[in-house]
Design a protein around this motif. Structure first.
Motif, PDB file in Angstrom:
ATOM      1  N   LEU A  77       0.808  -1.208   0.000  1.00 21.89           N
ATOM      2  CA  LEU A  77       0.000   0.000   0.000  1.00 21.89           C
ATOM      3  C   LEU A  77       0.849   1.270   0.000  1.00 21.89           C
ATOM      4  O   LEU A  77       0.391   2.315  -0.463  1.00 21.89           O
ATOM      5  N   GLY A  78       2.060   1.177   0.524  1.00 21.80           N
ATOM      6  CA  GLY A  78       2.907   2.367   0.593  1.00 21.80           C
ATOM      7  C   GLY A  78       3.456   2.781  -0.756  1.00 21.80           C
ATOM      8  O   GLY A  78       3.668   3.968  -1.022  1.00 21.80           O
ATOM      9  N   GLY A  79       3.697   1.815  -1.627  1.00 16.29           N
ATOM     10  CA  GLY A  79       4.174   2.124  -2.969  1.00 16.29           C
ATOM     11  C   GLY A  79       3.010   2.380  -3.900  1.00 16.29           C
ATOM     12  O   GLY A  79       1.998   1.677  -3.864  1.00 16.29           O
ATOM     13  N   THR A  80       3.140   3.374  -4.743  1.00 16.58           N
ATOM     14  CA  THR A  80       2.043   3.731  -5.650  1.00 16.58           C
ATOM     15  C   THR A  80       2.194   3.096  -7.023  1.00 16.58           C
ATOM     16  O   THR A  80       1.259   3.115  -7.820  1.00 16.58           O
ATOM     17  N   THR A  81       3.383   2.533  -7.330  1.00 20.66           N
ATOM     18  CA  THR A  81       3.620   1.853  -8.590  1.00 20.66           C
ATOM     19  C   THR A  81       4.358   0.552  -8.305  1.00 20.66           C
ATOM     20  O   THR A  81       4.945   0.379  -7.229  1.00 20.66           O
ATOM     21  N   ALA A  82       4.362  -0.357  -9.292  1.00 18.73           N
ATOM     22  CA  ALA A  82       5.090  -1.615  -9.124  1.00 18.73           C
ATOM     23  C   ALA A  82       6.566  -1.352  -8.909  1.00 18.73           C
ATOM     24  O   ALA A  82       7.212  -2.009  -8.072  1.00 18.73           O
ATOM     25  N   ALA A  83       7.116  -0.391  -9.626  1.00 19.87           N
ATOM     26  CA  ALA A  83       8.542  -0.080  -9.481  1.00 19.87           C
ATOM     27  C   ALA A  83       8.851   0.433  -8.084  1.00 19.87           C
ATOM     28  O   ALA A  83       9.877   0.072  -7.488  1.00 19.87           O
ATOM     29  N   GLN A  84       7.972   1.257  -7.540  1.00 16.91           N
ATOM     30  CA  GLN A  84       8.199   1.778  -6.192  1.00 16.91           C
ATOM     31  C   GLN A  84       8.068   0.679  -5.158  1.00 16.91           C
ATOM     32  O   GLN A  84       8.836   0.622  -4.191  1.00 16.91           O
ATOM     33  N   ARG A  85       7.129  -0.240  -5.351  1.00 12.61           N
ATOM     34  CA  ARG A  85       6.988  -1.363  -4.420  1.00 12.61           C
ATOM     35  C   ARG A  85       8.229  -2.249  -4.465  1.00 12.61           C
ATOM     36  O   ARG A  85       8.705  -2.714  -3.430  1.00 12.61           O
ATOM     37  N   HIS A  86       8.740  -2.489  -5.663  1.00 14.09           N
ATOM     38  CA  HIS A  86       9.976  -3.268  -5.775  1.00 14.09           C
ATOM     39  C   HIS A  86      11.116  -2.577  -5.028  1.00 14.09           C
ATOM     40  O   HIS A  86      11.889  -3.241  -4.319  1.00 14.09           O
ATOM     41  N   ALA A  87      11.231  -1.274  -5.201  1.00 12.94           N
ATOM     42  CA  ALA A  87      12.309  -0.523  -4.540  1.00 12.94           C
ATOM     43  C   ALA A  87      12.174  -0.610  -3.023  1.00 12.94           C
ATOM     44  O   ALA A  87      13.175  -0.759  -2.308  1.00 12.94           O
ATOM     45  N   LEU A  88      10.947  -0.537  -2.514  1.00 15.40           N
ATOM     46  CA  LEU A  88      10.735  -0.628  -1.069  1.00 15.40           C
ATOM     47  C   LEU A  88      11.062  -2.024  -0.551  1.00 15.40           C
ATOM     48  O   LEU A  88      11.667  -2.181   0.519  1.00 15.40           O
ATOM     49  N   ALA A  89      10.677  -3.059  -1.310  1.00 17.41           N
ATOM     50  CA  ALA A  89      10.980  -4.427  -0.890  1.00 17.41           C
ATOM     51  C   ALA A  89      12.478  -4.697  -0.938  1.00 17.41           C
ATOM     52  O   ALA A  89      13.031  -5.356  -0.040  1.00 17.41           O
ATOM     53  N   LEU A  90      13.146  -4.189  -1.968  1.00 17.60           N
ATOM     54  CA  LEU A  90      14.596  -4.358  -2.062  1.00 17.60           C
ATOM     55  C   LEU A  90      15.294  -3.613  -0.926  1.00 17.60           C
ATOM     56  O   LEU A  90      16.307  -4.090  -0.391  1.00 17.60           O
ATOM     57  N   ARG A  91      14.763  -2.474  -0.553  1.00 14.10           N
ATOM     58  CA  ARG A  91      15.314  -1.730   0.580  1.00 14.10           C
ATOM     59  C   ARG A  91      15.182  -2.541   1.859  1.00 14.10           C
ATOM     60  O   ARG A  91      16.105  -2.594   2.687  1.00 14.10           O
ATOM     61  N   ASP A  92      14.031  -3.196   2.064  1.00 11.74           N
ATOM     62  CA  ASP A  92      13.853  -4.049   3.246  1.00 11.74           C
ATOM     63  C   ASP A  92      14.873  -5.184   3.253  1.00 11.74           C
ATOM     64  O   ASP A  92      15.453  -5.509   4.304  1.00 11.74           O
ATOM     65  N   LEU A  93      15.095  -5.814   2.102  1.00  8.90           N
ATOM     66  CA  LEU A  93      16.062  -6.901   2.018  1.00  8.90           C
ATOM     67  C   LEU A  93      17.466  -6.413   2.358  1.00  8.90           C
ATOM     68  O   LEU A  93      18.201  -7.052   3.115  1.00  8.90           O
ATOM     69  N   GLU A  94      17.831  -5.275   1.808  1.00  9.09           N
ATOM     70  CA  GLU A  94      19.182  -4.750   2.029  1.00  9.09           C
ATOM     71  C   GLU A  94      19.383  -4.308   3.473  1.00  9.09           C
ATOM     72  O   GLU A  94      20.397  -4.638   4.093  1.00  9.09           O
ATOM     73  N   GLN A  95      18.424  -3.571   4.008  1.00 12.77           N
ATOM     74  CA  GLN A  95      18.598  -3.040   5.366  1.00 12.77           C
ATOM     75  C   GLN A  95      18.524  -4.144   6.420  1.00 12.77           C
ATOM     76  O   GLN A  95      19.255  -4.100   7.409  1.00 12.77           O
ATOM     77  N   THR A  96      17.661  -5.119   6.225  1.00 16.41           N
ATOM     78  CA  THR A  96      17.570  -6.196   7.203  1.00 16.41           C
ATOM     79  C   THR A  96      18.857  -7.004   7.243  1.00 16.41           C
ATOM     80  O   THR A  96      19.285  -7.470   8.311  1.00 16.41           O
ATOM     81  N   ALA A  97      19.500  -7.165   6.091  1.00 17.87           N
ATOM     82  CA  ALA A  97      20.765  -7.904   6.037  1.00 17.87           C
ATOM     83  C   ALA A  97      21.864  -7.209   6.826  1.00 17.87           C
ATOM     84  O   ALA A  97      22.850  -7.846   7.225  1.00 17.87           O
ATOM     85  N   GLN A  98      21.724  -5.900   7.082  1.00 19.01           N
ATOM     86  CA  GLN A  98      22.732  -5.157   7.838  1.00 19.01           C
ATOM     87  C   GLN A  98      22.495  -5.205   9.345  1.00 19.01           C
ATOM     88  O   GLN A  98      23.338  -4.744  10.118  1.00 19.01           O
ATOM     89  N   ARG A  99      21.394  -5.780   9.767  1.00 22.96           N
ATOM     90  CA  ARG A  99      21.097  -5.816  11.200  1.00 22.96           C
ATOM     91  C   ARG A  99      21.985  -6.836  11.901  1.00 22.96           C
ATOM     92  O   ARG A  99      22.321  -7.870  11.325  1.00 22.96           O
ATOM     93  N   PRO A 100      22.348  -6.565  13.152  1.00 22.39           N
ATOM     94  CA  PRO A 100      23.237  -7.495  13.864  1.00 22.39           C
ATOM     95  C   PRO A 100      22.589  -8.831  14.188  1.00 22.39           C
ATOM     96  O   PRO A 100      23.281  -9.820  14.390  1.00 22.39           O
ATOM     97  N   SER A 101      21.253  -8.881  14.259  1.00 19.50           N
ATOM     98  CA  SER A 101      20.559 -10.127  14.563  1.00 19.50           C
ATOM     99  C   SER A 101      19.364 -10.269  13.629  1.00 19.50           C
ATOM    100  O   SER A 101      18.673  -9.288  13.329  1.00 19.50           O
ATOM    101  N   PHE A 102      19.123 -11.507  13.178  1.00 17.38           N
ATOM    102  CA  PHE A 102      17.998 -11.777  12.298  1.00 17.38           C
ATOM    103  C   PHE A 102      16.841 -12.474  13.008  1.00 17.38           C
ATOM    104  O   PHE A 102      15.784 -12.661  12.412  1.00 17.38           O
ATOM    105  N   VAL A 103      17.015 -12.879  14.254  1.00 18.31           N
ATOM    106  CA  VAL A 103      16.073 -13.803  14.881  1.00 18.31           C
ATOM    107  C   VAL A 103      14.654 -13.239  14.942  1.00 18.31           C
ATOM    108  O   VAL A 103      13.680 -13.989  14.849  1.00 18.31           O
ATOM    109  N   ARG A 104      14.520 -11.922  15.066  1.00 23.27           N
ATOM    110  CA  ARG A 104      13.184 -11.341  15.077  1.00 23.27           C
ATOM    111  C   ARG A 104      13.004 -10.278  14.006  1.00 23.27           C
ATOM    112  O   ARG A 104      11.991  -9.592  13.965  1.00 23.27           O
ATOM    113  N   ALA A 105      13.970 -10.160  13.134  1.00 21.56           N
ATOM    114  CA  ALA A 105      13.911  -9.135  12.101  1.00 21.56           C
ATOM    115  C   ALA A 105      13.733  -9.699  10.703  1.00 21.56           C
ATOM    116  O   ALA A 105      13.343  -8.971   9.792  1.00 21.56           O
TER     117      ALA A 105
END
Length: 434
Positions: free
Chosen positions: A219-247
């Motif tokens: 719902l936050g993205g208004t186009t498919a491209a924007q939704r892809h960018a937001l999902a890719l951002r989640d993938l990239e930023q979560t990978a930088q977290r020190p722990s994955f167990v709840r993230a």
């Protein structure tokens, strides 16, 4: 708005009708714009995504002062039901967090101020927490497991390989997307084969947080491209977290959800039945997942060797941290806190599993019948059953306040620390007759 509203600092009187005040801790005009933007998003969705509208009460809270801006007046609050914003100070017995909360007769989507400056990211956050507000009614709550395997070397490697394959799938089409999706499912299958409890534990958090973040991105993205960018951002930023167990579900939920949407799958109703996101994608794309013996060969396509070297170095440092927490919070003298009506605020990116002994929360704020615990360092150990918590034994007591290394506890009337089961241990107990 016709005028600008600011927050009132002072005693925790509940709410005021819209008015101008000093000390603009939260810019109410900006809050109104964010609330209005999200209301438009809700109306445009029209309940199509989940069969119910996500529009509802919003509460934006400034963490330090607890001052808030609310989108509407709570049902049992005093004051006129005028349109616009309402301001006040959140009581000390309520936690401040991005979450769903029930307070004064109203279920709110609560947000910590400030909101993200980027409009799309702001809509993601508002939709994520608003989904939590209606999640129980949708029958989509999930039992959260420990996911301790995601703090292990092999668990972390296989999870990140899955994410890299999902990112490639989002960035491609046709045969390339199918191949990348198949790789993601291969790494997912191999991880769950190695850790027997992983399927149930991961599925619970993907259901709880993964669907919420998918909703935010969808719902936050208004186009498919924007939704892809937001999902890719989640993938990239979560990978930088020190722990994955709840993230981890913040990354996997949007990626699988968007891939399922674009495959034309009618998948969301199946989530009420406990379906697995990976299995739904396999079915939607009619994929044949290779044998887990092929993992080593497919790692090369995602820079697996370099990833393993990085994770091996991390594992060596993590072992030292684990030994420290075990020494202080398991083997050493502790203060036992029974959990009865707990509310907890914590950073999901920092959790440290201790296997059978539970999970360490390096920082946290816990409110329960015995008072309020604030942990700024040193950690609090949460038992796996969420019925007990432990901090290192206190170093000092001043009236109703106990403190130790990195923590402070403000006791409720009638509660005190008494000798515990082991020598040197203490336990919070309520006075007899209360």
């Amino acid at each position: 708005m016709a005028h600008r509203a600011h927050l009132l600092l002072g005693a925790a009187v509940l709410l005021l009708s819209p008015a101008a005040h000093a000390a603009p801790l939260i810019d109410a005009r900006e809050a109104q714009r964010a609330f209005d933007d999200f209301a438009r998003t809700c109306r445009e969705d029209g309940g199509k995504l989940w069969g119910t509208s996500l529009c509802g009460p919003l509460l934006l809270v400034e963490p330090e002062t607890r001052a808030f801006v609310a989108s509407e007046l709570p049902k049992d609050a005093e004051g006129g039901g005028h349109p616009g914003l309402y301001v006040g100070v959140l009581p000390a017995d309520q936690l401040v967090a991005n979450t769903s909360m029930h307070w004064r007769g109203t279920t709110w989507a609560q947000l910590r101020a400030p909101l993200p400056e980027d409009p799309a990211q702001r809509r993601v956050l508002l939709a994520h927490e608003s989904f939590h507000r209606v999640q129980e009614g949708l029958g989509l709550t999930g039992k959260e497991g420990g996911n301790a395997h995601l703090d292990s070397l092999e668990g972390r490697v296989l999870l990140q390989l899955e994410w890299r394959a999902l990112a490639r799938a989002l960035g491609t089409q046709g045969a390339a997307r199918r191949e990348a999706a198949q790789d993601a499912l291969l790494f997912r299958t191999a991880r769950r084969a190695r850790f027997p409890q992983a399927t149930e534990e991961e599925r619970g958090l993907e259901r709880h947080e993964g669907l919420a973040e998918y909703t935010g991105v969808r719902l936050g993205g208004t186009t498919a491209a924007q939704r892809h960018a937001l999902a890719l951002r989640d993938l990239e930023q979560t990978a930088q977290r020190p722990s994955f167990v709840r993230a981890f579900a913040y990354a996997s939920g949007p990626a699988y959800g968007l891939l399922l949407d674009e495959a034309g799958a009618q998948w969301r109703p199946h989530m009420r039945e406990g379906a697995d996101l990976g299995e739904l994608l396999r079915s939607a794309l009619k994929l044949q997942v290779p044998s887990t013996q092929e993992v080593a060969a497919r790692e090369n396509a995602y820079d697996g060797a370099a990833l393993r070297r990085t994770e091996e170095a991390r594992a060596a440092e993590a072992a030292k941290q684990l030994a420290h927490y075990r020494s202080v919070l398991v083997e050493g003298p502790v203060l036992h806190l029974p959990l009865r009506k707990m509310n907890i605020e914590f950073n999901p990116a920092t959790l440290v599993p201790l296997d059978a002994e539970g999970t360490v929360y390096p920082t946290a704020h816990i409110v329960d019948v015995w008072g309020a615990l604030t942990v700024t360092g040193g950690g609090v150990r949460m038992a796996s059953d969420w019925k007990h918590a432990y901090v290192a034994a206190p170093r000092s007591t001043a009236g109703d306040t106990l403190s130790g290394e990195g923590w402070t506890l403000k006791l409720s009337p009638g509660w005190s620390a008494q000798p515990g089961a082991r020598k040197g241990d203490l336990e919070l107990r309520e006075s007899a007759g209360r």
